[in-house]
Design a protein around this motif. Structure first.
Motif, PDB file in Angstrom:
ATOM      1  N   VAL A  25     -91.509  -7.007 -53.533  1.00  0.00           N
ATOM      2  CA  VAL A  25     -91.850  -8.415 -53.359  1.00  0.00           C
ATOM      3  C   VAL A  25     -92.176  -9.010 -54.728  1.00  0.00           C
ATOM      4  O   VAL A  25     -92.885  -8.400 -55.528  1.00  0.00           O
ATOM      5  N   PRO A  26     -91.668 -10.218 -55.058  1.00  0.00           N
ATOM      6  CA  PRO A  26     -91.950 -10.804 -56.357  1.00  0.00           C
ATOM      7  C   PRO A  26     -93.440 -10.985 -56.575  1.00  0.00           C
ATOM      8  O   PRO A  26     -94.229 -11.089 -55.634  1.00  0.00           O
ATOM      9  N   SER A  27     -93.825 -11.063 -57.841  1.00  0.00           N
ATOM     10  CA  SER A  27     -95.233 -11.167 -58.197  1.00  0.00           C
ATOM     11  C   SER A  27     -95.836 -12.492 -57.799  1.00  0.00           C
ATOM     12  O   SER A  27     -97.052 -12.621 -57.711  1.00  0.00           O
ATOM     13  N   GLY A  28     -95.046 -13.517 -57.528  1.00  0.00           N
ATOM     14  CA  GLY A  28     -95.556 -14.820 -57.136  1.00  0.00           C
ATOM     15  C   GLY A  28     -94.526 -15.576 -56.322  1.00  0.00           C
ATOM     16  O   GLY A  28     -93.389 -15.151 -56.196  1.00  0.00           O
ATOM     17  N   PRO A  29     -94.904 -16.723 -55.742  1.00  0.00           N
ATOM     18  CA  PRO A  29     -93.961 -17.500 -54.945  1.00  0.00           C
ATOM     19  C   PRO A  29     -92.835 -18.051 -55.808  1.00  0.00           C
ATOM     20  O   PRO A  29     -93.034 -18.380 -56.976  1.00  0.00           O
ATOM     21  N   ILE A  30     -91.650 -18.157 -55.219  1.00  0.00           N
ATOM     22  CA  ILE A  30     -90.504 -18.689 -55.940  1.00  0.00           C
ATOM     23  C   ILE A  30     -90.515 -20.208 -55.838  1.00  0.00           C
ATOM     24  O   ILE A  30     -90.493 -20.776 -54.742  1.00  0.00           O
ATOM     25  N   ALA A 176     -81.357 -21.362 -51.550  1.00  0.00           N
ATOM     26  CA  ALA A 176     -80.956 -19.968 -51.799  1.00  0.00           C
ATOM     27  C   ALA A 176     -82.139 -19.170 -52.347  1.00  0.00           C
ATOM     28  O   ALA A 176     -82.007 -18.423 -53.311  1.00  0.00           O
ATOM     29  N   ARG A 177     -83.281 -19.319 -51.698  1.00  0.00           N
ATOM     30  CA  ARG A 177     -84.486 -18.645 -52.179  1.00  0.00           C
ATOM     31  C   ARG A 177     -84.318 -17.132 -52.233  1.00  0.00           C
ATOM     32  O   ARG A 177     -84.817 -16.466 -53.140  1.00  0.00           O
ATOM     33  N   GLY A 178     -83.599 -16.580 -51.257  1.00  0.00           N
ATOM     34  CA  GLY A 178     -83.432 -15.130 -51.227  1.00  0.00           C
ATOM     35  C   GLY A 178     -82.704 -14.593 -52.435  1.00  0.00           C
ATOM     36  O   GLY A 178     -83.014 -13.496 -52.924  1.00  0.00           O
ATOM     37  N   VAL A 179     -81.731 -15.350 -52.955  1.00  0.00           N
ATOM     38  CA  VAL A 179     -80.991 -14.908 -54.140  1.00  0.00           C
ATOM     39  C   VAL A 179     -81.920 -14.794 -55.337  1.00  0.00           C
ATOM     40  O   VAL A 179     -81.904 -13.797 -56.074  1.00  0.00           O
ATOM     41  N   VAL A 180     -82.749 -15.805 -55.526  1.00  0.00           N
ATOM     42  CA  VAL A 180     -83.661 -15.807 -56.665  1.00  0.00           C
ATOM     43  C   VAL A 180     -84.767 -14.779 -56.470  1.00  0.00           C
ATOM     44  O   VAL A 180     -85.185 -14.106 -57.419  1.00  0.00           O
ATOM     45  N   GLU A 181     -85.252 -14.635 -55.242  1.00  0.00           N
ATOM     46  CA  GLU A 181     -86.301 -13.647 -54.972  1.00  0.00           C
ATOM     47  C   GLU A 181     -85.809 -12.231 -55.258  1.00  0.00           C
ATOM     48  O   GLU A 181     -86.550 -11.411 -55.823  1.00  0.00           O
ATOM     49  N   LEU A 182     -84.567 -11.933 -54.869  1.00  0.00           N
ATOM     50  CA  LEU A 182     -84.033 -10.597 -55.128  1.00  0.00           C
ATOM     51  C   LEU A 182     -83.910 -10.346 -56.622  1.00  0.00           C
ATOM     52  O   LEU A 182     -84.268  -9.265 -57.112  1.00  0.00           O
ATOM     53  N   ALA A 183     -83.414 -11.329 -57.355  1.00  0.00           N
ATOM     54  CA  ALA A 183     -83.303 -11.173 -58.808  1.00  0.00           C
ATOM     55  C   ALA A 183     -84.673 -11.004 -59.447  1.00  0.00           C
ATOM     56  O   ALA A 183     -84.856 -10.180 -60.354  1.00  0.00           O
ATOM     57  N   GLN A 184     -85.665 -11.762 -58.965  1.00  0.00           N
ATOM     58  CA  GLN A 184     -87.022 -11.649 -59.495  1.00  0.00           C
ATOM     59  C   GLN A 184     -87.631 -10.292 -59.150  1.00  0.00           C
ATOM     60  O   GLN A 184     -88.317  -9.675 -59.973  1.00  0.00           O
ATOM     61  N   SER A 185     -87.358  -9.797 -57.936  1.00  0.00           N
ATOM     62  CA  SER A 185     -87.899  -8.503 -57.526  1.00  0.00           C
ATOM     63  C   SER A 185     -87.352  -7.383 -58.390  1.00  0.00           C
ATOM     64  O   SER A 185     -88.098  -6.498 -58.829  1.00  0.00           O
ATOM     65  N   GLU A 186     -86.051  -7.404 -58.632  1.00  0.00           N
ATOM     66  CA  GLU A 186     -85.453  -6.360 -59.458  1.00  0.00           C
ATOM     67  C   GLU A 186     -85.940  -6.451 -60.901  1.00  0.00           C
ATOM     68  O   GLU A 186     -86.120  -5.431 -61.575  1.00  0.00           O
ATOM     69  N   GLN A 187     -86.177  -7.669 -61.368  1.00  0.00           N
ATOM     70  CA  GLN A 187     -86.727  -7.827 -62.708  1.00  0.00           C
ATOM     71  C   GLN A 187     -88.143  -7.276 -62.788  1.00  0.00           C
ATOM     72  O   GLN A 187     -88.501  -6.578 -63.741  1.00  0.00           O
ATOM     73  N   ASP A 188     -88.977  -7.574 -61.775  1.00  0.00           N
ATOM     74  CA  ASP A 188     -90.338  -7.039 -61.750  1.00  0.00           C
ATOM     75  C   ASP A 188     -90.325  -5.515 -61.661  1.00  0.00           C
ATOM     76  O   ASP A 188     -91.167  -4.837 -62.257  1.00  0.00           O
ATOM     77  N   ALA A 254     -79.990   5.104 -59.416  1.00  0.00           N
ATOM     78  CA  ALA A 254     -80.304   4.125 -58.372  1.00  0.00           C
ATOM     79  C   ALA A 254     -79.443   2.873 -58.493  1.00  0.00           C
ATOM     80  O   ALA A 254     -79.597   1.936 -57.704  1.00  0.00           O
ATOM     81  N   GLU A 255     -78.568   2.824 -59.485  1.00  0.00           N
ATOM     82  CA  GLU A 255     -77.676   1.684 -59.725  1.00  0.00           C
ATOM     83  C   GLU A 255     -78.454   0.388 -59.914  1.00  0.00           C
ATOM     84  O   GLU A 255     -78.019  -0.699 -59.522  1.00  0.00           O
ATOM     85  N   TRP A 256     -79.612   0.528 -60.534  1.00  0.00           N
ATOM     86  CA  TRP A 256     -80.432  -0.664 -60.781  1.00  0.00           C
ATOM     87  C   TRP A 256     -79.746  -1.613 -61.749  1.00  0.00           C
ATOM     88  O   TRP A 256     -79.767  -2.842 -61.561  1.00  0.00           O
ATOM     89  N   ILE A 257     -79.114  -1.056 -62.757  1.00  0.00           N
ATOM     90  CA  ILE A 257     -78.440  -1.906 -63.744  1.00  0.00           C
ATOM     91  C   ILE A 257     -77.285  -2.660 -63.096  1.00  0.00           C
ATOM     92  O   ILE A 257     -77.085  -3.857 -63.349  1.00  0.00           O
ATOM     93  N   GLU A 258     -76.510  -2.002 -62.242  1.00  0.00           N
ATOM     94  CA  GLU A 258     -75.403  -2.672 -61.577  1.00  0.00           C
ATOM     95  C   GLU A 258     -75.913  -3.764 -60.642  1.00  0.00           C
ATOM     96  O   GLU A 258     -75.285  -4.821 -60.510  1.00  0.00           O
ATOM     97  N   ALA A 259     -77.035  -3.513 -59.993  1.00  0.00           N
ATOM     98  CA  ALA A 259     -77.608  -4.539 -59.122  1.00  0.00           C
ATOM     99  C   ALA A 259     -78.045  -5.753 -59.918  1.00  0.00           C
ATOM    100  O   ALA A 259     -77.888  -6.900 -59.480  1.00  0.00           O
ATOM    101  N   ARG A 260     -78.587  -5.511 -61.121  1.00  0.00           N
ATOM    102  CA  ARG A 260     -78.989  -6.631 -61.984  1.00  0.00           C
ATOM    103  C   ARG A 260     -77.775  -7.461 -62.388  1.00  0.00           C
ATOM    104  O   ARG A 260     -77.829  -8.697 -62.410  1.00  0.00           O
ATOM    105  N   LYS A 261     -76.670  -6.807 -62.687  1.00  0.00           N
ATOM    106  CA  LYS A 261     -75.457  -7.536 -63.048  1.00  0.00           C
ATOM    107  C   LYS A 261     -74.949  -8.356 -61.868  1.00  0.00           C
ATOM    108  O   LYS A 261     -74.516  -9.502 -62.034  1.00  0.00           O
ATOM    109  N   VAL A 264     -76.716 -11.644 -61.431  1.00  0.00           N
ATOM    110  CA  VAL A 264     -76.293 -12.698 -62.355  1.00  0.00           C
ATOM    111  C   VAL A 264     -75.142 -13.484 -61.746  1.00  0.00           C
ATOM    112  O   VAL A 264     -75.120 -14.722 -61.785  1.00  0.00           O
ATOM    113  N   TYR A 265     -74.195 -12.783 -61.156  1.00  0.00           N
ATOM    114  CA  TYR A 265     -73.069 -13.453 -60.511  1.00  0.00           C
ATOM    115  C   TYR A 265     -73.529 -14.277 -59.306  1.00  0.00           C
ATOM    116  O   TYR A 265     -73.003 -15.358 -59.035  1.00  0.00           O
TER     117      TYR A 265
END
Length: 396
Positions: A25-30, A176-188, A254-261, A264-265
């Motif tokens: 879960v992201p560290s804060g609200p999106i 598209a909150r879910g898209v940004v939340e997923l990107a934020q979660s993987e970044q965290d 865990a393919e974390w890097i591929e998920a991060r890429k 971006v798309y």
């Protein structure tokens, strides 16, 4: 009766089966602020807002099918040079465009002179849109602690796609909150991993039975000596038969890097920005880079340029003024950093006859040259003046 436009929202109860995913879960609200912490979101917003704000925006006068820049009109200076004493046109349009991209709406207070012409545009925040009893719109905002109300003709309101209320624009971030939340979660997740030494969790094993206080002391001692990025790579010294056993796979496994890429798309799809524009070069090459840049202009920027042009005409010009004047961007400004492309563009226009040399010099901010349009086009021989044949009487 006055009533604000507010959208109600109903959320379903959380699924208990996802309790084991709380770590993602992201560290804060999106919202519009936290979403910019995702590099892809910030890059897409910057690519659109910076490009739109740096393109020349002119006010033209159309008379009898001929058009010319209306530099004498008060609105020309407002949209092209300085919308207000504290901001340049670039700063103002970048701020407003970014606000529409992030929140779905942007508002600016219109200041008119005694002649009714627009003299200044001031951005305003935290605006509430109201529907009055006469079916007109009003805008309320707080100015240094005082709530002020403006009518619809006193506000330049730029919007993303209009929502169900027919007035407010929809924020791409909220849709598209879910898209940004997923990107934020993987970044965290990545930040947390590297903060803890870029190593996944493991266990210390021993054949001895440890007391609770001994377990706590061992854990604290291990974290102090080998935890964190600054301690990464240090050699661990184990005593009393302790052994270290990793319990998780690496980030690559865990393919974390591929998920991060992939995220971006996903963000690029949200803002309709070609990935190459924000630095995702995996699918870019020399042969398709020109086409991707063309798509950025035609498929991405066109909507935002039209938003500005029609918004200015609708709110900053009178009904009589709209019959004569119109706002338009000079998309050729995108060639400003490419001298070879500019030269080819001007040469093709001049040779085809739809561009004059004087107009090309004006686009390059060069001083006019008398008679330059009367010179022959390069590669064509000048036409010699014809002389009449002498008559027989003249020869007699």
């Amino acid at each position: 009766m006055i009533w604000p436009f507010k959208r109600s929202e109903t959320r379903a109860a959380p699924d208990p089966s996802w309790d084991n995913m709380r770590a993602l879960v992201p560290s804060g609200p999106i919202n519009s602020t936290t979403a910019q912490g995702v590099a892809a979101v910030y890059a897409c917003v910057a690519a659109i807002s910076e490009t739109v704000s740096t393109l020349p925006l002119h006010l033209f006068r159309d008379t009898d099918g001929t058009r010319e820049k209306a530099r004498a009109h008060p609105l020309y200076k407002v949209i092209h040079d300085t919308p207000n004493p504290e901001q340049t046109a670039m700063e103002f349009r970048e701020l407003m465009t970014a606000s529409v991209l992030l929140t779905g709406n942007a508002f600016a207070r219109i200041v008119r002179g005694s002649d009714g012409q627009v003299r200044e545009l001031w951005p305003i925040n935290d605006v509430s849109v109201l529907r009055l009893s006469n079916d007109r719109l009003a805008y309320e905002y707080t100015d240094r602690g005082v709530v002020r109300r403006l009518l619809d003709h006193e506000v330049l309101h730029l919007r993303h796609r209009i929502g169900p209320d027919g007035v407010l624009g929809i924020s791409p971030i909220s849709v598209a909150r879910g898209v940004v939340e997923l990107a934020q979660s993987e970044q965290d997740h990545g930040v947390s991993t590297f903060r803890n030494g870029a190593r996944l969790s493991g266990v210390l094993e021993t054949a001895q039975v440890l007391k609770p206080e001994q377990k706590t002391a061992l854990k604290d001692s291990w974290s102090a000596q080998y935890g964190g990025a600054s301690n990464s790579g240090r050699t661990a010294v184990l005593e009393a038969g302790l052994t270290y056993k990793p319990m998780a796979m690496s980030l690559e496994d865990a393919e974390w890097i591929e998920a991060r890429k992939f995220n971006v798309y996903e963000v690029c799809r949200l803002f309709r920005v070609p990935p190459v524009i924000v630095g995702a070069m995996e699918s870019a090459n020399y042969s398709n880079s020109v086409e991707l840049n063309r798509q950025f202009v035609t498929l991405t920027l066109r909507r935002w340029l039209t938003m500005w042009e029609q918004g200015i005409e609708a709110k900053c010009l009178t009904e009589a003024g709209r019959r004569i004047y119109f706002a338009e961007h000079s998309v050729e400004g995108l060639l400003r950093g490419d001298s070879t492309a500019r030269a080819s563009f001007y040469a093709s226009g001049i040779s085809a006859g739809w561009l004059r040399r004087s107009e090309a010099r004006e686009l390059e901010n060069l001083p006019p040259v008398d008679g330059i349009d009367d010179q022959p086009t390069a590669g064509t021989a000048p036409t010699a003046p014809t002389k009449p044949y002498p008559s027989k009487e003249a020869g007699q």
